[in-house]
Design a protein around this motif. Sequence first.
Motif, short mmCIF file in Angstrom:
data_model
loop_
_atom_site.label_atom_id
_atom_site.label_comp_id
_atom_site.label_asym_id
_atom_site.label_seq_id
_atom_site.Cartn_x
_atom_site.Cartn_y
_atom_site.Cartn_z
N LEU A 189 57.26 -106.67 21.50
CA LEU A 189 57.95 -105.44 21.13
C LEU A 189 58.45 -104.92 22.47
CD1 LEU A 189 55.07 -103.95 18.68
CD2 LEU A 189 57.32 -105.08 18.13
N ASN B 278 62.33 -101.02 17.85
CA ASN B 278 61.67 -102.27 17.29
C ASN B 278 61.68 -102.21 15.78
OD1 ASN B 278 60.73 -103.34 19.84
ND2 ASN B 278 59.38 -101.51 19.98
N VAL C 188 59.87 -104.69 12.56
CA VAL C 188 59.07 -105.78 12.24
C VAL C 188 59.37 -106.16 10.93
CG1 VAL C 188 56.90 -106.46 12.19
CG2 VAL C 188 57.49 -104.91 14.03
N HIS D 243 58.24 -108.31 7.78
CA HIS D 243 56.95 -108.85 7.38
C HIS D 243 57.06 -109.41 5.83
CE1 HIS D 243 52.88 -109.29 6.25
NE2 HIS D 243 52.42 -107.88 6.55
N ALA E 56 55.57 -111.32 16.18
CA ALA E 56 55.01 -109.94 16.74
C ALA E 56 53.24 -110.49 16.49
CB ALA E 56 55.18 -108.97 16.17
N ALA F 157 50.17 -104.18 14.85
CA ALA F 157 51.58 -103.84 15.34
C ALA F 157 52.12 -102.54 15.03
CB ALA F 157 52.74 -105.01 14.48
N VAL G 100 56.77 -99.17 16.83
CA VAL G 100 57.62 -99.61 15.94
C VAL G 100 58.49 -98.75 14.97
CG1 VAL G 100 57.58 -101.28 13.70
CG2 VAL G 100 56.10 -101.75 15.70
N MET H 113 58.79 -101.06 9.80
CA MET H 113 58.41 -102.37 9.30
C MET H 113 59.00 -102.70 7.93
SD MET H 113 54.62 -103.89 8.85
CE MET H 113 54.17 -104.40 10.37
#
Length: 655
Positions: free
Chosen positions: A252, A258, A260, A262, A314, A323, A329, A332
Amino acid sequence: MAKDKTPKPPELRVLDPASVEILKKAQDEGRNTVFDRMDTQSVQCKFGSQGSCCRICHMGPCRITAKTPLGVCGADVHTIVARNYLREVVGGAAAHSDHARGLVLLLKKVARGLEGGYAIRDENALRRNAAAYGVEDLDRPKEEIAIDLADRMLEEFTSQEEPLKGLGLAPVNRQGVWRKQGIEPLGIDRMVVESMHRSTMGVDHDHVHILQQAMRTALADGWGGSRVASIISDILFGTPQPVRGDVNLGVLGENTVNIVVHGHEPILSEMLAIAVRDEEIETAAVQAGADGVTLAGICCTANEILMRHGIAVAGNFLQQELALITGAVEMMVVDVQCCMPSLPEVAAAYHTEVVSTSEIAQTTGAVHMPFDEERAYEDAKTLIRRAIDNYKNRDRGKMAIPDHKRPVVGGFSVDAIKYMLGGAFRASFRPLNDAIMQGRIRGVAGIVGCSNPKTQMDSYTTALTRELLKHNVLVLKTGCAAIASGKAGLLIPEAAFSEVGQGLREVCEAVGMPPVLHMGSCVDNSRILEAATEMVLEGGLGEDLSEIPAVGVAPVWMSEKAITIGCYFVTSGIDVVLGHPFHIEGSDKVTEFLNEGAREHYGASFHIQPDPIAGAAKVLDLIDGRRDRLGINKKSERKLVDMKDRREVHVEADL
Ligand code: BF8
Ligand code: SF4
């Protein structure tokens, strides 16, 4: 005595330093994570863990004990445990296969001209697989072939009376075993429906009959759903080739936006991977005061985009909350499978937005922005812009990004392995088979699976992997187990200098490959079957998957999908070592079937070994047994006898 409420030290819960650091931060900030919830759930129901609770009908729930050996309907513990197990296998097969279905439908739409940014990126993979699945007239335009292939693939789901075509990709002898055992699966959807029917109240009661159906349903995943998912992903997004990336929470960025991503399905993450490089996006990030955008993955989505784009990982399953707890972040993005419902609550302590994007999956507290394939690229950019807008809300006082990441090489599709071993003109598994026959490589282990807060994260997987490497076992990895190896520094060619036995080291150095090959996500376990099949077809290591010196391992696992994977490995003739047992121990008969009896049916079975070094010893033992039967162990005086025996064994195995 009152239970000690002090949380366990992070070092006992997780192995890698980045996770230790963030788990300490979580404890300091009073965040509730999967590890804390594991403690509060620590007295888990023994009927559940033994599989001996039945709640299939409303005369129950029935719990089987010595005093109450039968459910209200008269079902005994063997029926109940077997039925529960079958339903778990169904869950795993359904998850992988529904993921595959989405990809097939997308291929068909793309071939018909869907806009949105998708394309047929690997025409060779299209034509090669179209031939394998019986599509005719391959000189036609790729779009026509893609439509025909998509239709063939859809029949893999809907076939009512014909066995799966994908079974034809297995060695001929293995197909014979399935036929003889009566477990050739029909269409995936039919298998899932039939299994649910057979396990409802008052239908299938013989535990062996039920377990054979579990194996059949698992085959519909391994040689059906998962295989289809890998093939179509390769056609649409490109067949993976070795590519460098980085792994762990340190990927990150301190000063980047950032995001993420998933979950599992590559349909959206692929678009994010492309859109993140769009000039407009880069400009918008700079205008927001950031140095750019960092896209990183968690779980199998991470594996998909690492394999094709070198995008950073990550972390694996147990790092999803960690995370968020970095406080760094902006967004997400989650789709399906292995995404914890706790994420929005953890995110709420920071500025992070959790966005769910799948039509079939919503989570309370997440922003739901279903993703439209027709506007895929634009939708991906919309998500990224939203994350960029959120950058201004980052509270640097709450932010801590661990300074830990490791370089990795991912992207080892079977094609890539062949090329690496033999170059452009002699791409094949011959050098691997030769190295195994010469004893430089003792055998191959396919190590798969998750992490589970019941044990220290990554520790079993890493210890077992290191032990096998020392003993010259080439390791193929997928899923969260692969990410664990990345964090341990085993996914780079340099790992061969220090971590492995002499013979394996020579081979790795000669071809420049890591001793652990990252083969992708969990649907890509079908690639491990494909690699094993290549070993058989290449010759010299037996004529069936039950003969090659290869073993599967699921060191630590938690998902129904892992159960299904284990079952299709065993049913394909590959022994599987598990770090912890299934929920079946209430029935000695079910346990006996899966751990021993399966060998008579399929030439392989499950083996439970809770200690990683003993687990590695079991793998070596199984590999050596196979080498012995092939007559390629060093004890030369046994060779002739074994070669003779091998023929006999082979005849017996061809049931
Ligand atoms: O399908 S290894 S925790 S992420 S189930 Fe889930 Fe297990 Fe990870 Fe991928 Ni596979
Ligand atoms: Fe009980 Fe039989 Fe109903 Fe299961 S199916 S809950 S064992 S009565």
